[in-house]
Structure formats: C-alpha cells, structure tokens
Write a protein that holds these residues in place. Structure first.
Motif, PDB file in Angstrom:
ATOM      1  N   ARG A 107       0.849  -1.193   0.000  1.00 16.39           N
ATOM      2  CA  ARG A 107       0.000   0.000   0.000  1.00 16.39           C
ATOM      3  C   ARG A 107       0.876   1.232   0.000  1.00 16.39           C
ATOM      4  O   ARG A 107       1.876   1.288   0.692  1.00 16.39           O
ATOM      5  CB  ARG A 107      -0.911  -0.020   1.206  1.00 16.39           C
ATOM      6  N   ALA A 109       0.764   5.722  -0.189  1.00 13.10           N
ATOM      7  CA  ALA A 109      -0.075   6.898   0.031  1.00 13.10           C
ATOM      8  C   ALA A 109      -0.380   7.544  -1.318  1.00 13.10           C
ATOM      9  O   ALA A 109       0.422   7.508  -2.238  1.00 13.10           O
ATOM     10  CB  ALA A 109       0.631   7.878   0.942  1.00 13.10           C
ATOM     11  N   GLU A 110      -1.556   8.108  -1.423  1.00 15.11           N
ATOM     12  CA  GLU A 110      -1.941   8.803  -2.631  1.00 15.11           C
ATOM     13  C   GLU A 110      -1.996  10.289  -2.350  1.00 15.11           C
ATOM     14  O   GLU A 110      -2.458  10.726  -1.314  1.00 15.11           O
ATOM     15  CB  GLU A 110      -3.333   8.332  -3.090  1.00 15.11           C
ATOM     16  N   ALA A 111      -1.514  11.049  -3.316  1.00 11.20           N
ATOM     17  CA  ALA A 111      -1.590  12.516  -3.197  1.00 11.20           C
ATOM     18  C   ALA A 111      -2.991  12.957  -3.554  1.00 11.20           C
ATOM     19  O   ALA A 111      -3.622  12.443  -4.453  1.00 11.20           O
ATOM     20  CB  ALA A 111      -0.570  13.147  -4.103  1.00 11.20           C
ATOM     21  N   THR A 112      -3.503  13.946  -2.823  1.00 10.88           N
ATOM     22  CA  THR A 112      -4.861  14.437  -3.146  1.00 10.88           C
ATOM     23  C   THR A 112      -4.820  15.854  -3.615  1.00 10.88           C
ATOM     24  O   THR A 112      -3.932  16.572  -3.475  1.00 10.88           O
ATOM     25  CB  THR A 112      -5.771  14.356  -1.907  1.00 10.88           C
TER      26      THR A 112
END
Length: 112
Positions: A107, A109-112
């Motif tokens: 997993r 992290a996704e940037a928002t």
C-alpha cells in the motif's frame, strides 16, 4: 588483485576515444606488453604484433591494429563473462545492484 570487468571496460572506453599514439601510451602506462612482428618470420603468427593487458591478448599485423582489437575485446568482456547485472549490459549503469521493487500488494499513500 586483478582489475574488475568494470575497470577493464572503463580503460577500453578511454582508449577507444584516444588517438592511436595516445592509445599506445595509455596501454604501455597501464603495464601492457608488446611483442613486435619478427623481422624474418618463419611461421604465420610471426607476422603479427601481439599485445597483452589485464590478461587479454590480441594479435594483428600492426601495433595499432592489435591494440584496437584489444579495445574491442575488452569492451565485449563484461558481456561475455556475464558479470554485468544491468539490463542494458553496461557495467557502469547506475541501477546495477539496485534493490528489488516491493510487491505489487504494497500500500502506498496517494496525493490528493
């Protein structure tokens, strides 16, 4: 301790770019050995110059041609002995020895 394939490859790259006289000086400066053609040859191999450096030996009709052959064989050495780990076959690749990628299930992290 003998030179690594990467050191031989780097030497060959430097010599490939040099002029013939500079190439001979580099070759001799690194401890290369030369055997000239016999002035009165009796057999075929006595017509040729022989050069040796880092355990690689080549022969040709002139000193420059023999060194040029040595350079070509030194550039191929890392591919022939399979010591290079880079995908493109270059021993100086910056990704040589890089760690493996994490598993696809990792997993992130996704940037928002």
């Amino acid at each position: 301790m003998p030179p690594t394939p990467q050191e031989i490859y780097a030497t060959a790259q430097n010599m490939a770019e040099a002029s013939p006289i500079t190439r001979a000086l580099i070759f001799a400066g690194l401890g290369g050995e030369f055997w000239p053609a016999d002035p009165k040859p009796a057999t075929y191999d006595e017509f040729n110059w022989t050069v040796r450096l880092y355990g690689l030996t080549e022969q040709d009709t002139t000193q420059n041609a023999a060194i040029e052959k040595w350079v070509k064989s030194a550039l191929r050495l890392h591919q022939d002995n399979r010591s290079a780990r880079a995908a493109d076959g270059r021993p100086d690749c910056p990704y040589n020895g890089a760690a493996l990628l994490p598993p696809a299930s990792t997993r992130v992290a996704e940037a928002t």
